[in-house]
Design a protein around this motif. Structure first.
Motif, PDB file in Angstrom:
ATOM      1  N   ALA A   1       0.746  -1.301  -0.092  1.00 37.77           N
ATOM      2  CA  ALA A   1      -0.152  -0.233   0.165  1.00 37.77           C
ATOM      3  C   ALA A   1       0.795   1.413  -0.001  1.00 37.77           C
ATOM      4  O   ALA A   1       0.622   2.457  -0.759  1.00 37.77           O
ATOM      5  CB  ALA A   1      -0.940   0.001   1.182  1.00 37.77           C
ATOM      6  N   ARG A   2       2.005   1.330   0.816  1.00 35.07           N
ATOM      7  CA  ARG A   2       2.906   2.497   0.772  1.00 35.07           C
ATOM      8  C   ARG A   2       3.658   2.498  -0.467  1.00 35.07           C
ATOM      9  O   ARG A   2       3.675   3.595  -1.063  1.00 35.07           O
ATOM     10  CB  ARG A   2       3.995   2.060   1.946  1.00 35.07           C
ATOM     11  N   GLU A   3       4.048   1.530  -1.367  1.00 32.81           N
ATOM     12  CA  GLU A   3       4.548   1.514  -2.341  1.00 32.81           C
ATOM     13  C   GLU A   3       3.329   2.129  -3.773  1.00 32.81           C
ATOM     14  O   GLU A   3       3.823   2.963  -4.428  1.00 32.81           O
ATOM     15  CB  GLU A   3       5.198   0.432  -2.992  1.00 32.81           C
ATOM     16  N   SER A   4       2.450   1.875  -3.493  1.00 30.10           N
ATOM     17  CA  SER A   4       1.219   2.122  -4.254  1.00 30.10           C
ATOM     18  C   SER A   4       0.918   3.694  -4.152  1.00 30.10           C
ATOM     19  O   SER A   4       0.674   4.337  -5.128  1.00 30.10           O
ATOM     20  CB  SER A   4       0.161   1.357  -4.200  1.00 30.10           C
ATOM     21  N   ALA A   5       0.846   4.090  -3.004  1.00 29.82           N
ATOM     22  CA  ALA A   5       0.719   5.337  -2.558  1.00 29.82           C
ATOM     23  C   ALA A   5       2.001   6.304  -3.115  1.00 29.82           C
ATOM     24  O   ALA A   5       1.607   7.463  -3.723  1.00 29.82           O
ATOM     25  CB  ALA A   5       0.560   5.495  -1.015  1.00 29.82           C
ATOM     26  N   ALA A   6       3.197   5.903  -2.858  1.00 30.28           N
ATOM     27  CA  ALA A   6       4.039   6.546  -3.302  1.00 30.28           C
ATOM     28  C   ALA A   6       4.162   6.739  -4.800  1.00 30.28           C
ATOM     29  O   ALA A   6       4.564   7.830  -5.375  1.00 30.28           O
ATOM     30  CB  ALA A   6       5.673   5.890  -2.873  1.00 30.28           C
ATOM     31  N   ASP A   7       3.863   5.674  -5.471  1.00 27.71           N
ATOM     32  CA  ASP A   7       3.792   5.796  -7.029  1.00 27.71           C
ATOM     33  C   ASP A   7       2.809   6.699  -7.533  1.00 27.71           C
ATOM     34  O   ASP A   7       3.042   7.389  -8.356  1.00 27.71           O
ATOM     35  CB  ASP A   7       3.412   4.194  -7.540  1.00 27.71           C
ATOM     36  N   ARG A   8       1.564   6.584  -6.741  1.00 23.09           N
ATOM     37  CA  ARG A   8       0.478   7.593  -7.001  1.00 23.09           C
ATOM     38  C   ARG A   8       1.158   9.033  -6.962  1.00 23.09           C
ATOM     39  O   ARG A   8       0.762   9.953  -7.629  1.00 23.09           O
ATOM     40  CB  ARG A   8      -0.710   7.214  -6.301  1.00 23.09           C
ATOM     41  N   ALA A   9       1.638   9.235  -5.779  1.00 23.78           N
ATOM     42  CA  ALA A   9       2.140  10.732  -5.269  1.00 23.78           C
ATOM     43  C   ALA A   9       3.299  11.079  -6.510  1.00 23.78           C
ATOM     44  O   ALA A   9       3.132  12.241  -7.045  1.00 23.78           O
ATOM     45  CB  ALA A   9       2.822  10.553  -3.936  1.00 23.78           C
TER      46      ALA A   9
END
Length: 127
Positions: free
Chosen positions: A40-48
């Motif tokens: 989830a953190r990686e996905s959020a970082a990718d989105r950001a």
């Protein structure tokens, strides 16, 4: 809830029983929660990162949309403000002195006077 027909009951009951029985065998691993949180953190970082890049693109697009008309105005102003070179003024002064039969100093004076009038005409606000 809709009633099932007899054909559906014969197929669905064993499948449901298998699913319920499999529920006891499915056990989450010990690191499932940390892996899920990391994903989830990686996905959020990718989105950001994507949103940051999209904002940068929009800012560049906005700046270029504003700069194109400004560059057009600057180029128009540059065309108005271009002055002749020293050699062009000297050539013009020599022609004027030869045509009018005056000395080179008066030819240079006349060339500068004409240049000033042309510049004033180009830069006048009424134009």
């Amino acid at each position: 809830m809709a009633k099932r027909s007899n054909d559906d009951d014969s197929v669905m009951v064993p499948v449901e029983l298998l699913i319920r029985a499999a529920g006891n065998y499915v056990v989450p691993s010990d690191n499932l929660r940390p892996r899920t949180l990391e994903a989830a953190r990686e996905s959020a970082a990718d989105r950001a990162g994507f949103y940051r890049l999209a904002r940068l693109f929009l800012v560049l697009l906005f700046c270029s949309a504003l700069s194109v008309p400004a560059l057009d105005r600057l180029s128009a102003w540059h065309d108005k403000s271009v002055s002749p070179s020293v050699s062009e003024i000297q050539d013009q002064a020599s022609r004027i002195a030869t045509e009018k039969g005056v000395g080179p100093h008066w030819g240079l004076y006349e060339a500068f006077t004409r240049l000033r009038f042309r510049q004033a005409d180009k830069l006048s606000p009424n134009r």
